[in-house]
Each structure stands twice: as C-alpha cells, then as structure tokens.
Design a protein around this motif. Structure first.
Motif, short mmCIF file in Angstrom:
data_model
loop_
_atom_site.label_atom_id
_atom_site.label_comp_id
_atom_site.label_asym_id
_atom_site.label_seq_id
_atom_site.Cartn_x
_atom_site.Cartn_y
_atom_site.Cartn_z
N UNK A 12 0.82 -1.20 0.00
CA UNK A 12 0.00 0.00 0.00
C UNK A 12 0.86 1.25 0.00
N UNK A 13 1.95 1.22 0.74
CA UNK A 13 2.86 2.37 0.74
C UNK A 13 3.46 2.57 -0.66
N UNK A 14 3.87 1.47 -1.30
CA UNK A 14 4.43 1.55 -2.65
C UNK A 14 3.39 2.10 -3.63
N UNK A 15 2.15 1.67 -3.49
CA UNK A 15 1.09 2.18 -4.36
C UNK A 15 0.86 3.67 -4.12
N UNK A 16 0.86 4.10 -2.87
CA UNK A 16 0.69 5.52 -2.57
C UNK A 16 1.84 6.35 -3.14
N UNK A 17 3.04 5.82 -3.07
CA UNK A 17 4.19 6.52 -3.65
C UNK A 17 4.00 6.66 -5.16
N UNK A 18 3.55 5.58 -5.79
CA UNK A 18 3.33 5.66 -7.24
C UNK A 18 2.20 6.61 -7.61
N UNK A 20 1.70 9.39 -6.42
CA UNK A 20 2.26 10.74 -6.47
C UNK A 20 2.65 11.15 -7.89
N UNK A 21 2.78 10.18 -8.78
CA UNK A 21 3.13 10.49 -10.17
C UNK A 21 2.01 11.27 -10.87
N UNK A 30 7.17 19.71 -9.75
CA UNK A 30 7.01 18.52 -8.92
C UNK A 30 7.49 17.32 -9.73
N UNK A 31 8.15 16.38 -9.07
CA UNK A 31 8.54 15.19 -9.82
C UNK A 31 7.30 14.42 -10.26
N UNK A 32 7.36 13.85 -11.44
CA UNK A 32 6.21 13.12 -11.96
C UNK A 32 6.46 11.64 -12.03
N UNK A 33 6.87 11.19 -13.20
CA UNK A 33 7.00 9.75 -13.44
C UNK A 33 8.10 9.09 -12.63
N UNK A 34 8.98 9.85 -12.01
CA UNK A 34 10.04 9.25 -11.19
C UNK A 34 9.44 8.48 -10.01
N UNK A 35 8.22 8.83 -9.61
CA UNK A 35 7.58 8.13 -8.49
C UNK A 35 7.24 6.68 -8.83
N UNK A 36 7.10 6.35 -10.11
CA UNK A 36 6.81 4.96 -10.48
C UNK A 36 7.96 4.04 -10.09
N UNK A 37 9.21 4.31 -10.51
CA UNK A 37 10.29 3.42 -10.06
C UNK A 37 10.57 3.50 -8.57
N UNK A 38 10.33 4.67 -7.96
CA UNK A 38 10.55 4.78 -6.52
C UNK A 38 9.58 3.85 -5.78
N UNK A 169 1.55 7.54 -16.41
CA UNK A 169 1.41 7.36 -14.96
C UNK A 169 0.26 6.41 -14.65
N UNK A 170 -0.86 6.58 -15.34
CA UNK A 170 -2.00 5.68 -15.13
C UNK A 170 -1.65 4.25 -15.53
N UNK A 171 -0.98 4.09 -16.66
CA UNK A 171 -0.56 2.75 -17.10
C UNK A 171 0.41 2.14 -16.09
N UNK A 172 1.34 2.93 -15.60
CA UNK A 172 2.31 2.41 -14.61
C UNK A 172 1.65 1.98 -13.32
N UNK A 173 0.70 2.76 -12.83
CA UNK A 173 0.00 2.42 -11.59
C UNK A 173 -0.85 1.16 -11.81
N UNK A 174 -1.59 1.14 -12.91
CA UNK A 174 -2.40 -0.05 -13.20
C UNK A 174 -1.51 -1.28 -13.39
#
Length: 182
Positions: A12-18, A20-21, A30-38, A169-174
């Motif tokens: 859940x924490x990882x999903x919340x971090x993502x 943020x993208x 603000x950082x965008x897509x960098x939150x996906x790998x983080x 970002x949506x594709x990465x989160x999904x």
C-alpha cells in the motif's frame, strides 16, 4: 501468494508513492513519473528482486518514455519552426518564473496560468532576441512574430508531453497493481 501484514502494508505504501506520479505529471516543478520506479523500489525492498523485478522494469521503461516525450515535445516544436536551441532554455526559465508567481499577479491567474504563460513568454523573448542577431537578422517585428510562434509551439509541446505522461502514470500504476497482485 500469501502476504504477511508487513508486505501488505508495504504494498500500500508503494502504491501511494506511485500515485504521487499523477499530480507530478500536471504540476510543474514537482517530480512526476520518477515516483513509479521509486514505488517499485519500495515494493522490491519488501519482497525482493526475484518477485518485484517486473514492476521495476515496467516503471523504469515508463519513466524513460516520459523523459523521451519531454525531449521530443520541446525538440520537435523548436526544430519544425527553425527555432534556436536557446528557445527551450527560455521556456524553462519562463516556467520557473511563471509558476513561482514572479510574473505580475493577474486577477484570473495563478501558478497554473503561469505554467503556460511563463514558458511562452520565456521562449518568445529569447527567440526574439536571437532572431535579431546576426547572421539571420529579421528585424524586430518579424523577430517578435517568430518568437511568438515558437513560444506557442513550445507550450503546445509541453501540453502534449503532460498528457502523454499522465497516461503513462496511469498505465504504470495499473501495471503495478496487476503485476504485483498476481
């Protein structure tokens, strides 16, 4: 796969971090897509490389494609109009100035308006200045017209880039949700 409370909480924490993208793709500075790998790295820390590598690879690919989209959006707009290489730098400075509110306060504006008006003004001013210099001297009126068109192209490129990054970002989160809950 059975999860312990620890790995479930980290997921859940990882999903919340993502997540943020999403605002990062729209809000400048603000950082965008960098939150996906983080977020994927947070997940990998909990479950290990052997289980989390697909999520990390997907996130890194989308982040890389987002960087390419930014470069292409600004580069193609500038190249197509035969703009100078300095117009993108002017747009970047204009973006900072516009978002930080250093432009005169407008009754209908704010940081969001500054995010569009700033890059246009920055690219326009720089391109106008460059166009009046040798060897391609155009004259002030023609240089101002050229600068205005380049500024609009840069803003259009930024808009296209932001839309592409939002979709990524949506594709990465999904993708993270689908792959990690297998």
């Amino acid at each position: 796969m059975s999860w312990s409370w620890t790995s479930d909480g980290v997921w859940w924490i990882a999903l919340l971090v993502q997540l943020l993208a999403i605002p990062g793709t729209f809000l400048p500075l603000l950082p965008g897509l960098i939150w996906l790998p983080v977020g994927s790295l947070v997940w990998m820390g909990a479950v290990g490389w052997t289980q989390a590598w697909p999520e990390l690879v997907l996130a890194l690919v989308l982040f890389s494609l987002g960087l390419i989209a930014d470069l292409l959006a600004l580069g193609l707009a500038s190249v197509r109009l035969k703009a100078s290489r300095w117009s993108a730098a002017g747009a970047g400075v204009g973006l900072l100035v516009g978002v930080l509110g250093l432009l005169p306060a407008l009754p209908f504006g704010g940081p969001l308006l500054g995010a569009f008006l700033g890059p246009w003004l920055g690219a326009m001013l720089v391109e106008t200045w460059v166009a009046t210099k040798q060897p391609r001297y155009l004259g002030w009126f023609e240089a101002l017209r050229q600068g205005s068109v380049v500024g609009l192209a840069v803003v259009a490129g930024l808009l296209v880039s932001k839309i592409v990054q939002f979709v990524m970002a949506l594709v990465g989160i999904a993708g993270f949700v689908i792959v990690s809950v297998r």
